[in-house]
Design an enzyme around this catalytic site. Structure first.
Site, PDB file in Angstrom:
ATOM      1  N   GLU A 134       0.728  -1.530  -0.228  1.00 16.03           N
ATOM      2  CA  GLU A 134       0.022  -0.227  -0.262  1.00 16.03           C
ATOM      3  C   GLU A 134       0.656   1.277   0.403  1.00 16.03           C
ATOM      4  O   GLU A 134       1.701   1.734   0.227  1.00 16.03           O
ATOM      5  CB  GLU A 134      -1.289   0.120   1.149  1.00 16.03           C
ATOM      6  CG  GLU A 134      -0.321  -0.525   1.985  1.00 16.03           C
ATOM      7  CD  GLU A 134       0.085   1.103   3.107  1.00 16.03           C
ATOM      8  OE1 GLU A 134      -0.163   2.161   3.011  1.00 16.03           O
ATOM      9  OE2 GLU A 134      -0.367   0.867   4.723  1.00 16.03           O
ATOM     10  N   ARG A 186       0.365  -2.584  12.310  1.00 13.55           N
ATOM     11  CA  ARG A 186       0.002  -3.695  10.982  1.00 13.55           C
ATOM     12  C   ARG A 186      -1.025  -2.623   9.819  1.00 13.55           C
ATOM     13  O   ARG A 186      -2.167  -3.069   9.280  1.00 13.55           O
ATOM     14  CB  ARG A 186      -1.233  -3.913  12.268  1.00 13.55           C
ATOM     15  CG  ARG A 186      -1.285  -4.987  13.662  1.00 13.55           C
ATOM     16  CD  ARG A 186      -2.312  -5.580  13.801  1.00 13.55           C
ATOM     17  NE  ARG A 186      -2.442  -6.857  13.713  1.00 13.55           N
ATOM     18  CZ  ARG A 186      -2.098  -8.004  13.289  1.00 13.55           C
ATOM     19  NH1 ARG A 186      -0.889  -8.399  14.225  1.00 13.55           N
ATOM     20  NH2 ARG A 186      -2.365  -8.733  12.283  1.00 13.55           N
ATOM     21  N   CYS A 188       7.576  -1.453  -2.096  1.00 10.35           N
ATOM     22  CA  CYS A 188       9.076  -2.198  -1.989  1.00 10.35           C
ATOM     23  C   CYS A 188      10.204  -2.358  -1.102  1.00 10.35           C
ATOM     24  O   CYS A 188      11.064  -3.128  -0.511  1.00 10.35           O
ATOM     25  CB  CYS A 188       8.947  -2.738  -3.706  1.00 10.35           C
ATOM     26  SG  CYS A 188       9.945  -1.347  -3.900  1.00 10.35           S
ATOM     27  N   HIS A 206      12.489  -0.293  -7.791  1.00 13.70           N
ATOM     28  CA  HIS A 206      12.056  -1.640  -7.295  1.00 13.70           C
ATOM     29  C   HIS A 206      13.194  -2.795  -6.439  1.00 13.70           C
ATOM     30  O   HIS A 206      13.626  -2.814  -7.403  1.00 13.70           O
ATOM     31  CB  HIS A 206      11.103  -2.561  -8.573  1.00 13.70           C
ATOM     32  CG  HIS A 206      10.694  -3.865  -7.612  1.00 13.70           C
ATOM     33  ND1 HIS A 206       9.683  -3.683  -6.695  1.00 13.70           N
ATOM     34  CD2 HIS A 206      10.963  -4.958  -7.649  1.00 13.70           C
ATOM     35  CE1 HIS A 206       9.525  -5.009  -6.494  1.00 13.70           C
ATOM     36  NE2 HIS A 206       9.703  -5.480  -6.992  1.00 13.70           N
ATOM     37  N   ASP A 252      10.637 -12.414  -3.353  1.00 15.03           N
ATOM     38  CA  ASP A 252       9.901 -10.286  -3.292  1.00 15.03           C
ATOM     39  C   ASP A 252       8.563 -10.656  -2.743  1.00 15.03           C
ATOM     40  O   ASP A 252       7.095 -11.094  -3.309  1.00 15.03           O
ATOM     41  CB  ASP A 252      10.489 -10.281  -5.175  1.00 15.03           C
ATOM     42  CG  ASP A 252       9.815  -8.619  -5.019  1.00 15.03           C
ATOM     43  OD1 ASP A 252       9.454  -7.985  -4.587  1.00 15.03           O
ATOM     44  OD2 ASP A 252       9.795  -9.037  -6.504  1.00 15.03           O
TER      45      ASP A 252
END
Length: 280
Positions: free
Chosen positions: A44, A69, A74, A113, A128
């Protein structure tokens, strides 16, 4: 950027992802952790939408993803996973890739990434747990030109000159996900990419709400106001969310993210009217 392992309590992390298995640095452990993490902690970008650049010190990443939580993208997710593997005694090298997903073949994207490379007695593997709607649910052996099933899609790694390319099989088609090299990355490399990704006006993470989490038998994805559930048997459910409150409920019910009123006001409300008019 700090990678101080004292910021990471493994018992708390394991409780967060519901993991009760072995802590030995083995392929079996890597596979089990990869699946548990990927299916629990969502991808997110809510902080970016609130105008915040995610912090890449281990302590705030642990606080956000484990204690609060939440999820992350990435740089946060694979940073945490890399830190866990290192704490367990795995031999880890941190890499970076260029996203190829839904990008024309002649476009060279920035290195944006984060990827994790793991050396095991069985050979090297790519781990990943942080590529949005196509997050892998199992590690891949670093071997080119072979099809490798995971609990969800089948993947393969191809050689591209001096680099490598990850592809996923969707239906009968192979689609490119990202390219990467084996050059180890320093922490500052991620800081630069993270700042660009979180602040550049053309970044998809600045423009769009992107949330994703695979479950055992399906994938959940939220793009702006569009909620999609893709079942492993091929069924697809879609729904358009009509308000900020509906998005917040979807975040809670499908992704395990509970937002306060202040967080909704900062991350969702300023963008909602624009998202309703966007075709993506």
């Amino acid at each position: 950027m700090s990678l101080d392992g004292s910021a990471l309590d493994l018992d708390t992390y394991f409780a967060r992802i519901g993991y009760r298995g072995s802590r030995a640095p083995t392929l079996e452990t890597l596979r089990a952790l990869h699946f548990s993490h990927a299916t629990t902690i969502p991808f997110e970008n809510l902080d970016v939408l609130a105008g915040k650049t995610p912090l890449l010190d281990l302590a705030p990443v642990v606080r956000k993803l484990v204690d609060e939580r939440r999820g992350g993208y990435c740089f946060e997710l694979n940073m945490l996973f890399s830190g866990v593997l290192k704490a367990l005694g795995f031999r880890v090298t941190d890499l970076i890739g260029r996203v190829r997903w839904k990008s024309p073949a002649d476009i060279v994207s920035a290195r944006s990434h984060r990827v994790v490379h793991v050396d095991l007695p069985e050979g090297p593997f790519i781990a990943d747990i942080a590529f949005g709607g196509l997050t892998m649910t199992g590690p891949l052996k670093f071997e080119v030109d072979i099809e490798q099933p995971t609990p969800h899609e089948t993947y393969r790694i191809l050689r591209r000159g001096q680099d490598f390319e990850l592809q996923a099989k969707l239906g009968e088609d192979w689609v490119s996900i990202y390219s990467f090299s084996l050059e180890p990355q320093a922490p500052v490399d991620y800081e630069v990419s993270n700042w660009f990704t979180a602040t550049h006006p053309n970044s998809i993470f600045v423009q769009h709400l992107i949330v994703a989490r695979p479950a055992v038998d399906r994938r959940h994805a939220l793009l702006n106001t569009g909620l999609t559930i893709r079942h492993k048997d091929g069924r697809v459910e879609t729904r358009q969310l009509a308000s900020v409150d509906e998005i917040a409920v979807a975040l809670r019910d499908y992704f395990g993210i509970s937002l306060s009123e202040d967080q909704k006001a900062a991350s969702l409300a300023p963008h909602f009217a624009r998202w309703k008019t966007m075709v993506v």
